[in-house]
Every structure is written in structure tokens, then in C-alpha cells.
Design a protein around this motif. Structure first.
Motif, PDB file in Angstrom:
ATOM      1  N   HIS A  64       0.837  -1.206   0.000  1.00 38.77           N
ATOM      2  CA  HIS A  64       0.000   0.000   0.000  1.00 38.77           C
ATOM      3  C   HIS A  64       0.868   1.250   0.000  1.00 38.77           C
ATOM      4  O   HIS A  64       0.602   2.217  -0.733  1.00 38.77           O
ATOM      5  CB  HIS A  64      -0.921   0.002   1.222  1.00 38.77           C
ATOM      6  CG  HIS A  64      -1.999   1.029   1.144  1.00 38.77           C
ATOM      7  ND1 HIS A  64      -2.912   1.235   2.151  1.00 38.77           N
ATOM      8  CD2 HIS A  64      -2.330   1.931   0.157  1.00 38.77           C
ATOM      9  CE1 HIS A  64      -3.744   2.193   1.809  1.00 38.77           C
ATOM     10  NE2 HIS A  64      -3.410   2.642   0.608  1.00 38.77           N
ATOM     11  N   GLU A  65       1.928   1.243   0.809  1.00 48.45           N
ATOM     12  CA  GLU A  65       2.831   2.389   0.845  1.00 48.45           C
ATOM     13  C   GLU A  65       3.526   2.573  -0.502  1.00 48.45           C
ATOM     14  O   GLU A  65       3.728   3.708  -0.956  1.00 48.45           O
ATOM     15  CB  GLU A  65       3.859   2.197   1.956  1.00 48.45           C
ATOM     16  CG  GLU A  65       4.812   3.363   2.137  1.00 48.45           C
ATOM     17  CD  GLU A  65       4.094   4.665   2.462  1.00 48.45           C
ATOM     18  OE1 GLU A  65       4.634   5.741   2.085  1.00 48.45           O
ATOM     19  OE2 GLU A  65       3.012   4.624   3.075  1.00 48.45           O
ATOM     20  N   LEU A  67       2.242   1.886  -3.402  1.00 47.34           N
ATOM     21  CA  LEU A  67       1.267   2.506  -4.303  1.00 47.34           C
ATOM     22  C   LEU A  67       1.164   4.003  -4.058  1.00 47.34           C
ATOM     23  O   LEU A  67       1.020   4.790  -5.011  1.00 47.34           O
ATOM     24  CB  LEU A  67      -0.112   1.848  -4.111  1.00 47.34           C
ATOM     25  CG  LEU A  67      -0.228   0.371  -4.516  1.00 47.34           C
ATOM     26  CD1 LEU A  67      -1.652  -0.126  -4.309  1.00 47.34           C
ATOM     27  CD2 LEU A  67       0.213   0.162  -5.949  1.00 47.34           C
ATOM     28  N   ARG A  68       1.222   4.419  -2.804  1.00 46.41           N
ATOM     29  CA  ARG A  68       1.165   5.857  -2.492  1.00 46.41           C
ATOM     30  C   ARG A  68       2.379   6.592  -3.079  1.00 46.41           C
ATOM     31  O   ARG A  68       2.245   7.679  -3.658  1.00 46.41           O
ATOM     32  CB  ARG A  68       1.119   6.067  -0.978  1.00 46.41           C
ATOM     33  CG  ARG A  68      -0.166   5.613  -0.292  1.00 46.41           C
ATOM     34  CD  ARG A  68      -0.199   6.181   1.125  1.00 46.41           C
ATOM     35  NE  ARG A  68      -1.331   5.692   1.900  1.00 46.41           N
ATOM     36  CZ  ARG A  68      -1.262   4.714   2.799  1.00 46.41           C
ATOM     37  NH1 ARG A  68      -0.097   4.103   3.012  1.00 46.41           N
ATOM     38  NH2 ARG A  68      -2.327   4.340   3.469  1.00 46.41           N
ATOM     39  N   GLN A  69       3.543   5.989  -2.914  1.00 44.57           N
ATOM     40  CA  GLN A  69       4.767   6.656  -3.350  1.00 44.57           C
ATOM     41  C   GLN A  69       4.908   6.704  -4.867  1.00 44.57           C
ATOM     42  O   GLN A  69       5.558   7.599  -5.401  1.00 44.57           O
ATOM     43  CB  GLN A  69       5.985   5.949  -2.739  1.00 44.57           C
ATOM     44  CG  GLN A  69       6.088   6.068  -1.227  1.00 44.57           C
ATOM     45  CD  GLN A  69       7.285   5.319  -0.667  1.00 44.57           C
ATOM     46  OE1 GLN A  69       8.067   4.711  -1.409  1.00 44.57           O
ATOM     47  NE2 GLN A  69       7.443   5.342   0.655  1.00 44.57           N
ATOM     48  N   ASP A  71       2.255   6.681  -7.082  1.00 46.76           N
ATOM     49  CA  ASP A  71       0.902   6.898  -7.612  1.00 46.76           C
ATOM     50  C   ASP A  71       0.892   7.589  -8.973  1.00 46.76           C
ATOM     51  O   ASP A  71       0.013   7.329  -9.796  1.00 46.76           O
ATOM     52  CB  ASP A  71       0.093   7.738  -6.605  1.00 46.76           C
ATOM     53  CG  ASP A  71      -1.398   7.666  -6.859  1.00 46.76           C
ATOM     54  OD1 ASP A  71      -1.841   6.670  -7.466  1.00 46.76           O
ATOM     55  OD2 ASP A  71      -2.125   8.583  -6.427  1.00 46.76           O
ATOM     56  N   THR A 167      -5.771   2.035  -1.727  1.00 43.00           N
ATOM     57  CA  THR A 167      -6.293   3.298  -2.241  1.00 43.00           C
ATOM     58  C   THR A 167      -5.227   4.391  -2.234  1.00 43.00           C
ATOM     59  O   THR A 167      -4.413   4.488  -1.324  1.00 43.00           O
ATOM     60  CB  THR A 167      -7.486   3.774  -1.398  1.00 43.00           C
ATOM     61  OG1 THR A 167      -7.081   3.863  -0.017  1.00 43.00           O
ATOM     62  CG2 THR A 167      -8.643   2.797  -1.499  1.00 43.00           C
ATOM     63  N   THR A 168      -5.250   5.200  -3.298  1.00 46.01           N
ATOM     64  CA  THR A 168      -4.376   6.369  -3.403  1.00 46.01           C
ATOM     65  C   THR A 168      -5.207   7.523  -3.934  1.00 46.01           C
ATOM     66  O   THR A 168      -6.380   7.353  -4.308  1.00 46.01           O
ATOM     67  CB  THR A 168      -3.198   6.108  -4.361  1.00 46.01           C
ATOM     68  OG1 THR A 168      -3.725   5.872  -5.687  1.00 46.01           O
ATOM     69  CG2 THR A 168      -2.388   4.900  -3.923  1.00 46.01           C
TER      70      THR A 168
END
Length: 231
Positions: A64-65, A67-69, A71, A167-168
Motif C-alpha cells: 500500500h505504501e 502505491l502511495r509513493q 501513484d 487506495t491512493t
């Protein structure tokens, strides 16, 4: 002689209850000791399973992290970065079938491709097993981690699917998943049932066992709970 015989019989009769009590105590003590040994063995298996499960939940958070980084990365760059991250995670987890990114129900990324190519592009909302799509929706709505299975995998064989939020800002409908193959996963915890002196069975709550013989639960067994699965 008759009197001596009577005394011997009387002593024997008096000692018989004591002998029976001692024998019962010894048998009871031996049984308790055996159960303690079984509890110790089960505890070791449970601790090993808990460790592996915690590792998987940590990896879901790492995905998940990631995907955030990444995005806003271009598609090709994003795919290469995902493969690099997933490859590092799988280096010491050969029982992992796949690391996946799912967007609005569709599996868009999967590592490794080998053995998983057939599932790319599949829409899990129309999965032949309703529980799969229901579990995916639950993760999308709650953002919490969820375990699906064990069940037959689309890639073949039996396995479990660990799902988590993904989710992002630019992709609000993303989730992540780690698919594990059941037998190698359990073998990692030393659960193989090769030793017939100790039979092990696993089940979800009161369901039928997904590993081992269901007769185990009908034989006054020692029960150990894997707490990580109940969080």
C-alpha cells in the motif's frame, strides 16, 4: 497354615485398592504429561504460523505504501518498480503464489508472471466463487485486511488470499493481495502430518477442516487458536 493364608489374602485385599489407586494416578499423570507435550508442540506450530501471518500483513502494508509513493509514475516505470518490490518480498517466501494489484475488481499487476499469467485482467467481481467478490468489496469499503480461503485457486491448487487496502489519491479503487499456496505455507510452520503419532487438523471456526482429518476434532483434541487470524 490356613491362618497364614487368610492373613496373606487379607493383606492382598487391603493392598488391592491402594495398587489400583497408584496405577490410576500413574496413568493419569502420564496422560497429563503427554497432553503438556502436545500443547508445547502445537504452541510452536501456532507461533510459527503467527510469525508468517504477521509478515504477510506487514507486506500488505508495504505494498500500500508503495502505491502511495508511485501513484503518479508512468505505467511502464510503475510496473518495473512493482516487480522489483514484489521480487524482494518473495525472495524468502517461495510459498507465495503471487503479489497482486487489483483496480476496481480487475487484476492489473501480478508478480511473478510465470504461473499467474492466466489471472491477469480477470474481473474478480464476476468470480465463480461469490465469497471472493464479497471479500474484495469488504476490503474496498472498510480498508481493513481480509483473508479469503482456503479454496481452489484460479491458478490451480489450494491456497489462501490475503487482501488489503491500496487506495491512493489518483486510484481510489485499488486493493492489494498476496496469494499463498496452502501446503507449502503450512510446511513452513512444520505442519505436514508426516508423523502419524501426532495428527493435526486445521479449520476456520466451526467449519469442516481444510487440512487434516475431521475425526481429529471428534477425539477430545488439544485446541490451539491462531490469534493473528482473529484480529
Amino acid at each position: 497354615r490356613t491362618e497364614a493364608f487368610r492373613k496373606a489374602v487379607l493383606v492382598m485385599l487391603l493392598l488391592s485398592p491402594v495398587w489400583i489407586l497408584v496405577t490410576w494416578y500413574q496413568a493419569r499423570h502420564a496422560q497429563q504429561k503427554q497432553r503438556e507435550q502436545i500443547r508445547t508442540i502445537l504452541r510452536l506450530h501456532v507461533d510459527s504460523l503467527d510469525y508468517t501471518l504477521r509478515k504477510l500483513t506487514d507486506e500488505l502494508k508495504q505494498l500500500h505504501e508503495f502505491l502511495r509513493q508511485h501513484d503518479t509514475d508512468p505505467p511502464d516505470s510503475f510496473a518495473d518498480s512493482f516487480n522489483d518490490v514484489a521480487s524482494g518480498m518473495r525472495a524468502d517466501s517461495s510459498w507465495v503464489q503471487a503479489y497482486q494489484i487489483i483496480e476496481n475488481g480487475v487484476i492489473t499487476h501480478c508478480y511473478p508472471i510465470q504461473g499467474n499469467k492466466s489471472v491477469l485482467g480477470i474481473n474478480l467481481f464476476v468470480h465463480p466463487v461469490p465469497q471472493v467478490s464479497e471479500d474484495l468489496r469488504q476490503v474496498m469499503l472498510s480498508g481493513s485486511m481480509h483473508l479469503t480461503g482456503p479454496r481452489v485457486l484460479l491458478q490451480g491448487g489450494s491456497g489462501m488470499i490475503f487482501r488489503g487496502a491500496g487506495t491512493t489519491a489518483d486510484h481510489p479503487d485499488r486493493t492489494v493481495a498476496i496469494v499463498v499456496r496452502l501446503d507449502p505455507f503450512l510446511s513452513e510452520a512444520g505442519i505436514r502430518n508426516e508423523d502419524t503419532s501426532l495428527m493435526i487438523a486445521l479449520r476456520n471456526e466451526a467449519d469442516a477442516p481444510f487440512f487434516g482429518d475431521r475425526k481429529v476434532f471428534d477425539a477430545d483434541p488439544e485446541i490451539a487458536v491462531v490469534q493473528t487470524l482473529h484480529q
